[in-house]
Every structure is written in structure tokens, then in C-alpha cells.
Scaffold this motif. Structure first.
Motif, PDB file in Angstrom:
ATOM      1  N   ILE A  49     -21.769   5.785  20.482  1.00  3.12           N
ATOM      2  CA  ILE A  49     -20.332   6.115  20.389  1.00  3.12           C
ATOM      3  C   ILE A  49     -20.135   7.623  20.363  1.00  3.12           C
ATOM      4  O   ILE A  49     -19.243   8.173  21.033  1.00  3.12           O
ATOM      5  CB  ILE A  49     -19.720   5.457  19.135  1.00  3.12           C
ATOM      6  CG1 ILE A  49     -19.717   3.932  19.296  1.00  3.12           C
ATOM      7  CG2 ILE A  49     -18.300   5.957  18.898  1.00  3.12           C
ATOM      8  CD1 ILE A  49     -19.331   3.185  18.037  1.00  3.12           C
ATOM      9  N   ALA A  50     -20.993   8.309  19.588  1.00  2.27           N
ATOM     10  CA  ALA A  50     -20.871   9.766  19.491  1.00  2.27           C
ATOM     11  C   ALA A  50     -21.114  10.433  20.839  1.00  2.27           C
ATOM     12  O   ALA A  50     -20.395  11.367  21.230  1.00  2.27           O
ATOM     13  CB  ALA A  50     -21.860  10.297  18.450  1.00  2.27           C
ATOM     14  N   LEU A  80     -20.803   9.046  23.898  1.00  2.00           N
ATOM     15  CA  LEU A  80     -19.762   8.681  24.864  1.00  2.00           C
ATOM     16  C   LEU A  80     -18.447   9.411  24.584  1.00  2.00           C
ATOM     17  O   LEU A  80     -17.662   9.653  25.509  1.00  2.00           O
ATOM     18  CB  LEU A  80     -19.540   7.168  24.846  1.00  2.00           C
ATOM     19  CG  LEU A  80     -20.733   6.329  25.341  1.00  2.00           C
ATOM     20  CD1 LEU A  80     -20.448   4.843  25.184  1.00  2.00           C
ATOM     21  CD2 LEU A  80     -21.049   6.652  26.792  1.00  2.00           C
ATOM     22  N   ARG A  81     -18.220   9.752  23.329  1.00  2.00           N
ATOM     23  CA  ARG A  81     -16.999  10.490  22.991  1.00  2.00           C
ATOM     24  C   ARG A  81     -17.151  11.984  23.229  1.00  2.00           C
ATOM     25  O   ARG A  81     -16.157  12.707  23.315  1.00  2.00           O
ATOM     26  CB  ARG A  81     -16.642  10.261  21.521  1.00  2.00           C
ATOM     27  CG  ARG A  81     -16.048   8.881  21.241  1.00  2.00           C
ATOM     28  CD  ARG A  81     -15.705   8.752  19.775  1.00  2.00           C
ATOM     29  NE  ARG A  81     -15.008   7.488  19.499  1.00  2.00           N
ATOM     30  CZ  ARG A  81     -14.625   7.100  18.295  1.00  2.00           C
ATOM     31  NH1 ARG A  81     -14.881   7.873  17.241  1.00  2.00           N
ATOM     32  NH2 ARG A  81     -14.009   5.956  18.130  1.00  2.00           N
ATOM     33  N   SER A  82     -18.400  12.438  23.348  1.00  2.00           N
ATOM     34  CA  SER A  82     -18.651  13.865  23.536  1.00  2.00           C
ATOM     35  C   SER A  82     -18.429  14.251  24.996  1.00  2.00           C
ATOM     36  O   SER A  82     -18.746  13.478  25.908  1.00  2.00           O
ATOM     37  CB  SER A  82     -20.087  14.200  23.127  1.00  2.00           C
ATOM     38  OG  SER A  82     -20.393  15.551  23.403  1.00  2.00           O
TER      39      SER A  82
END
Length: 732
Positions: free
Chosen positions: A718-719, A721-723
Motif C-alpha cells: 500500500i505504501a 502504490l501510494r508513493s
């Protein structure tokens, strides 16, 4: 005969009023699917997902120490890798899964190996090569941080010791003999004038061993027809009971038949060790780089040892190579220790390479034999009688347990240990990852398919007579009778003369072996293999009984050799893992070429699995070894998925994410169904409290480790893909 009839006879046969498929068309279809998967899907993985590049130096060159890191010929390494990953799973799992019918196992083997197992093996191998030959635990540390590495290390060390103990237990049963439980009330009618004699040399403080004479008539159950045993046999009886010396003997509770081990198998396997040492020295010292010469010498030596082993039983050498259970365990642990400590090029790699000749050669022989014999698949495609569970795998139905019963032939977490253990340290060029990682796993899938066909071609009644514990035979008999009626009273396995056979006939034909109640799958596979090969080579004119006896004992030896090569590599891998963990305490222990550290770590690992085999407690955790092994595959697929996401190649993540999700769902579902059954066994006193606690504790521990890793990995995904940009410059 019309062309239509001839074609029908090739594809199908009528048995007991039902039309059944023949094996040859199924096998040819499987070979085509495997060839297409290797040609196209593995090429896609190599070019796009792993991006293999021969311009990169591999760890074998970067860290070449002549001990563990060593550039190795591609085909020698292929043989080592295949021998290392090919254990009991592809041989035993498909045989046990026949109780569900042959179609679920066949589909899982073919689809699973192409889209899951071979993908895992290849991409883990590529990842480890790119990271200096590091293990899964060290890869987890790089990709997910120290907490993930601790979780992975704990899970792997625990599982690998259990796996080695399980594999060792099967080898000990094959080479050192086994004890077959006999039902209370079983009757043995002695021939007139013959007596039962006590064998003082084999008797112990807990049990008396009696030798029954040849010609005894055995009534296994009150309903069964008497079976005449042409040879002498041993029965162990509790000291609290006594047997009459003559006439009709009724066995009390707790009796066991003592089945001797294989002197043929022990001799052949023992011979492969000096042959391998010579081949290793020949390739790397005497005639450096002469792989073809060394291979020819080694192959000739192994073939000679295999043929010569046939002459050991009944010869003066039989006493030397007919080991007891305890002697086999000592020999096995001693070999595992030596193979783990010696330089990899000297013993382990050449021995596994030479073993692969016999392994692959036997599988090729079985493929050809199956095509020639073309036996009918007598097992039903779906066995409705045992669809919810049966005597060979009683824990539940087709879903999810066919995916647990069949492990290594489709996907196996243990393979990820080999792909991140010894093999990446010996890869010469990155392009070889495709052949060794993906190709070797496809061959193992083929092994599973051939084993499945061998079991499915047997008469179902005979299959269950062999695979049902004698103490449970009366309880399962009604369902076996129901299945036999549904199949129209299926014929016994066919000989070239279409002669019907009973289990007693087969016991006589394989040399007077006792086959009834020989649970676990190994004996079933040996009978199925010997039947196929006997029929395939019946044109030679050799006496039928002589051929079947030869093939049966050859199959027993082959199974032991097949599994043994996984133990030596597994011990070395466990040693690497333990040294990596100990390196955090003292850096010197982390150096795999430091001899004191290697000796100490190997001693700890060998003692761990050796004690489990010696105590016999491995049978308490074997039912859920499949779950632990599949959860290890979830760990491996999770780490490769993380590496793809970390490197910004999310579009390729589904190749590992989808198999990971499937294996997670099936395995967690199976675990959720088994744990309540474990609790019930403890409550009903079918299991002792320590036995139940061992099963439940192991299951919960492994599940907790995997769920923790999945949560850590999901947070990382998640981290990333959000970056706006990848968080790590990771490459598979």
C-alpha cells in the motif's frame, strides 16, 4: 476390427460395464501442456518478469570460495537442483489423493505446476541470484525489514526440520523396514506339523517376536477369504499376551508384522557415495571441466550399482546391507552431516547429479512404459464414495484437501529453500535460471502425473486393501464394498493374458511380500509401477513373476533414492539458515565457509530431525506437514510479489499474487477444518495430550507467522502504490 473400434480401444476400455479412459492419451496431453508452458510462459517470465541478463556476474563468480559458491555446469546443476527438490511429495501425494478420484489430482498437478510451482521456483531463484545467493529470510530483511526477517526465519527453520524428519522417516521405512499394524482377532492357521517359533534375537523388553512358518493361511478379517502366505514372516506381540505354538492362532490387540528393509536399495545408495566422490574429483581436479567424461563414468557406475543390487538379497552381503531401523537412522544422519559440511562440489552436487540420472531415467522409462502398456484408469474420475474424505487422507473432502495432499508436484514451499539455498550459489549465468528453475519443476510435475497414473491404473479394491490400516479395515469395509459395486465389480489389474488377480496373487508375484495394510503410499506406488513396467515389457518373453518381482524391488529402491537426495540438500540449506541467524549474535558464524560454524550448525540441524525420526514422533505431525509446506510457498510468493512491487513493476505482480492468494485460501481453509479435528481427538483420547498439543501448536505457530508476514507485506504494498516513485530499487 474397424478403425473406429481400434481408436476406441486406444482411448477407452470397458470394465465392469463402465467405459474408462486409458492412460496413454492423458499422458501425451500432459506432455504437450508442459512443453507449451516451458516454451512460452517461462520465456515470458525470463524476459519480462525476471529480466535475466547474462552480462551480470552471478554470486558463483563474485564470491567463488570453492566451498559453497562455485560456478557449475548447467546440466550438472540442473541434476543437483532436480534431485534436491524431488522428495516424497510428487511420489506419495498423488497416490494418496487417488481416494478422491484421479481427475482432481491430475488437474491440480498440471495447472499448479505451470502457473504456480514452476513460477515460484524460477522467480525465487532469480531473486536470490540477484541478491548474492541470499536466503528467503535475508530477502525478507531487504524487502520488508527486520521484523519480517525474524518471522520468516522462525517459520522456515521450524518447517525445514519437520520436513527433513518427514522425508527421513519415509526413507527409513523403505530401507530399514516397517511395522504393519495387525487387527485384533486376526486368525492365522498354521500348516499341519508346523509350529510358531519365538525369535529371541529380535524380541525386546516390550514385545516378543514370533516367526511363523511358510504356508500359513491368514484371515485378515472375519469376512475375508483366507490368504496363503508362501514365505515365513515375523509378528511382534506384546509381552502381556502369549500365542499357541500350533494350530489356529488368534492375534491379541497391539500386534505388528515386522517387514524387513531393502538390502538392494541400501547397497545401491551406499555405492552412489564413493562414485559421486570420484566424479567430483574427476570433474574439478583430475580432468577439470570434462563434464561429459565424468557423467559417462558416473552414469555407468550408478547403473552397475543398480543392477548389482539385485544380487545382494540372498547373498553373503545381505546381512551387511540389511539394516535395522536404528542402524538406518544412524547411517542417514551421518550421511546428512557429512554431505552438509564437505565442499558442495565434492559430494553433494555430483551425487545429486548422478542420482538425477536414475531419477529422470526411471521417470522416462515409466513414461514410455505407460505409453506402451496404455493401462485403463480403473479409479473413477471423481470418487463420490470418498469425496468427503477416506482412509488415505481422512481430514476432509476434495476441496481443500486435494491441494494439501498433493504438494511438491504442483507447488512446494520447500523448493523455495533450495532455490534460495544451494542452487543460486552455483549458477554460472543468469539465463540458466529459466532451465533450472522452471524446467526442473516441470519434470517434478511429470513425476507426480506418472505416480498418479500408476495408482489410478490399479484395481480400486486392491488399492484400498493396501492403503487401509488393518486395525481400521472393518470400519472402512462397507464403503469399499459400496465403491466396488458402483464400479461394477471392477476387474483386477490386467495382465497381457487378461488374467484377473487378487492381492494374494500380487503378493506372490512380487516375491512373497506382505502388501495388505502397507499404508503411506510408497508400497502402492511400487505395485503400480511394477505392474505398468511388467506389462510394457511382456514382449521380451521373460517369466511374468520374475519381471514383476524385479520391478517391485527396483521401485522401492528408486523411491528411497528419490527422497534421500532431498535430505542432504535440505540439511545444508538448514545449516545456512541457522548460520545466518547465528551471525547476528557473532559475525563469524554468519560465514558459511567457516568450518567450526558449519560443523556446529550442521550438528544442531541433523540432531533436530534425527531425534524426531528416532523417536517416531514424526507420525504425529505428518498429517499437517502439507499445510506447513504450502504456507511456506505463500511466504515465498509473498516475498517475490513484494520485490516486483518495490521495483515499480506492479503490472507483473499478478503472476505471483494470484497463485499466492489461491494457495493461501486453500491452505487456511484446510487448517481451519483440521484444528477442530485435532482438538476432538484429544478430547476423545484418540490422541494423547502431548501429541495433540504438538499438532495444534505447530499449526497455530506457522499460521501466525504467515499471517504476520502477509500483514507486513500488505502494508508495504500500500505504501509503495501510494508513493509517486518506488520506495526501493529492488529487482527480481
Amino acid at each position: 476390427m474397424t478403425d473406429h473400434t481400434l481408436l476406441a480401444n486406444i482411448f477407452t476400455e470397458t470394465l465392469g460395464g463402465r467405459t474408462v479412459l486409458r492412460a496413454m492419451p492423458l499422458l501425451l496431453g500432459v506432455l504437450c501442456v508442459l512443453a507449451i508452458a516451458y516454451r512460452y510462459y517461462s520465456a515470458f517470465l525470463a524476459a519480462k518478469v525476471a529480466a535475466l541478463d547474462d552480462s551480470r556476474l552471478t554470486p558463483a563468480h563474485t564470491y567463488n570460495d570453492g566451498q559453497n559458491f562455485h560456478p557449475t555446469n548447467k546440466w550438472v546443476l540442473f541434476g543437483h537442483h532436480f534431485a534436491a527438490i524431488s522428495g516424497a511429495g510428487p511420489l506419495i501425494g498423488p497416490v494418496l489423493a487417488i481416494q478422491y478420484g484421479f481427475m482432481p489430482g491430475l488437474l491440480w498437478l498440471v495447472i499448479g505446476v505451470c502457473l504456480a510451482g514452476a513460477v515460484q521456483d524460477m522467480l525465487v531463484l532469480a531473486a536470490s541470484v540477484r541478491r548474492g545467493g541470499r536466503s528467503l529470510a535475508e530477502i525478507a530483511r531487504t524487502e520488508l525489514g527486520k521484523p519480517a526477517a525474524v518471522v520468516v526465519s522462525a517459520a522456515i527453520l521450524f518447517i525445514v526440520v519437520i520436513a527433513l524428519a518427514g522425508l527421513g522417516f519415509v526413507v527409513v521405512k523403505a530401507l530399514g523396514g516397517e511395522e504393519v499394524k495387525l487387527a485384533e482377532g486376526m486368525q492365522i492357521a498354521l500348516p499341519d506339523g508346523k509350529r510358531v517359533e519365538r525369535d529371541a534375537a529380535r524380541s525386546t523388553a516390550e514385545q516378543a517376536v514370533y516367526r511363523f512358518p511358510e504356508g500359513c493361511a491368514l484371515h485378515y478379517t472375519p469376512r475375508s477369504e483366507p490368504v496363503t502366505r508362501p514365505e515365513t514372516f515375523l509378528v511382534a506381540v506384546p509381552l502381556t499376551a502369549s500365542l499357541p505354538a500350533e494350530g489356529l492362532v488368534t492375534l491379541p490387540a497391539g500386534c505388528q508384522q515386522l517387514v524387513p528393509g531393502s538390502s538392494w536399495g541400501t547397497f545401491t545408495i551406499a555405492c552412489t557415495i564413493p562414485i559421486a566422490l570420484f566424479v567430483g574429483l574427476y570433474m574439478y581436479k583430475i580432468r577439470k571441466g570434462r563434464v561429459v567424461e565424468a557423467s559417462l563414468i558416473g552414469a555407468a557406475g550408478v547403473l552397475a550399482a543398480t543392477v548389482a543390487g539385485n544380487w545382494v538379497p540372498g547373498s553373503p552381503l545381505e546381512g551387511t546391507f540389511s539394516l535395522t531401523k536404528d542402524q538406518t537412522i544412524l547411517a542417514l544422519t551421518g550421511y546428512g552431516f557429512i554431505a552438509s559440511v564437505l565442499p558442495v562440489w565434492l559430494l553433494l552436487c555430483p551425487r545429486d547429479y548422478l542420482s538425477s540420472f536414475l531419477k529422470i531415467g526411471t521417470i522416462a522409462l515409466l513414461v514410455v512404459g505407460t505409453i506402451i502398456a496404455n493401462p485403463p484408469m480403473q479409479a473413477p474420475p471423481i470418487n463420490e464414495v470418498f469425496a468427503g474424505g477416506g482412509p488415505t487422507f481422512p481430514w476432509g473432502g476434495i476441496f481443500p484437501f486435494v491441494f494439501i495432499c498433493i504438494m511438491c508436484g504442483s507447488i512446494s514451499g520447500f523448493h523455495a529453500l533450495v532455490s534460495s539455498g544451494t542452487t543460486p550459489k552455483m549458477i554460472d549465468k543468469e539465463s540458466q535460471v529459466r532451465t533450472i528453475g522452471y524446467g526442473a519443476m516441470l519434470i517434478e510435475g511429470l513425476v507426480g502425473v506418472v505416480a498418479l497414473i500408476a495408482a489410478a491404473s490399479m484395481d480400486p479394491k486392491m488399492y484400498f486393501d493396501i492403503n487401509i490400516d488393518q486395525t481400521q479395515a472393518a470400519a472402512w469395509q462397507p464403503k469399499v464394498d459400496q465403491l466396488t459395486q458402483q464400479l461394477g465389480g471392477a476387474d483386477a489389474t490386467h495382465l497381457p493374458v487378461e488374467e484377473k488377480r487378487t492381492l494374494a496373487d500380487v503378493e506372490r508375484m512380487v516375491g512373497g511380500e506382505s502388501l495388505r495394510g502397507r499404508t503411506g503410499g510408497a508400497v502402492t506406488l511400487a505395485v503400480g509401477m511394477s505392474d505398468i513396467l511388467t506389462n510394457a515389457f511382456s514382449w521380451t518373453g521373460v517369466a511374468l513373476e520374475g519381471m514383476m518381482k524385479y520391478w517391485y524391488h527396483f521401485a522401492i529402491m528408486f523411491e528411497a533414492l528419490f527422497i534421500l537426495t532431498t535430505i542432504d540438500t535440505g540439511t545444508r540449506i538448514a545449516r545456512f539458515l541457522l548460520q545466518e541467524a547465528a551471525g547476528a549474535v557473532h559475525p563469524q558464524f554468519g560465514k558459511t565457509d567457516w568450518l567450526p560454524g558449519a560443523v556446529l550448525a550442521t550438528a544442531v540441524v541433523t540432531a533436530g530431525w534425527g531425534v524426531l525420526v528416532w523417536s517416531g514422533s514424526i507420525d504425529t505431525i505428518w498429517p499437517m506437514f502439507g499445510i506447513a509446506n504450502q504456507l511456506l510457498a505463500v511466504i515465498a510468493l509473498c516475498l517475490v510479489t513484494t520485490m516486483l512491487i518495490n521495483s515499480g513493476r506492479v503490472r507483473y505482480a499478478p503472476v505471483t499474487l494470484l497463485p499466492m492468494i489461491f494457495v493461501t485460501v486453500t491452505t487456511m481453509t484446510a487448517a481451519g477444518q483440521m484444528i477442530p479435528q485435532f482438538v476432538d481427538k484429544v478430547q476423545t483420547r484418540a490422541w494423547s495430550l502431548p501429541k495433540g498439543a504438538l499438532n495444534i501448536g505447530l499449526m497455530v505457530f506457522v499460521i501466525a507467522c504467515v499471517l504476520t508476514l502477509l500483514l507486513i507485506a500488505a502494508g508495504r504494498w500500500i505504501a509503495v502504490l501510494r508513493s509517486p516513485s518506488p520506495l526501493a530499487a529492488s529487482q527480481v
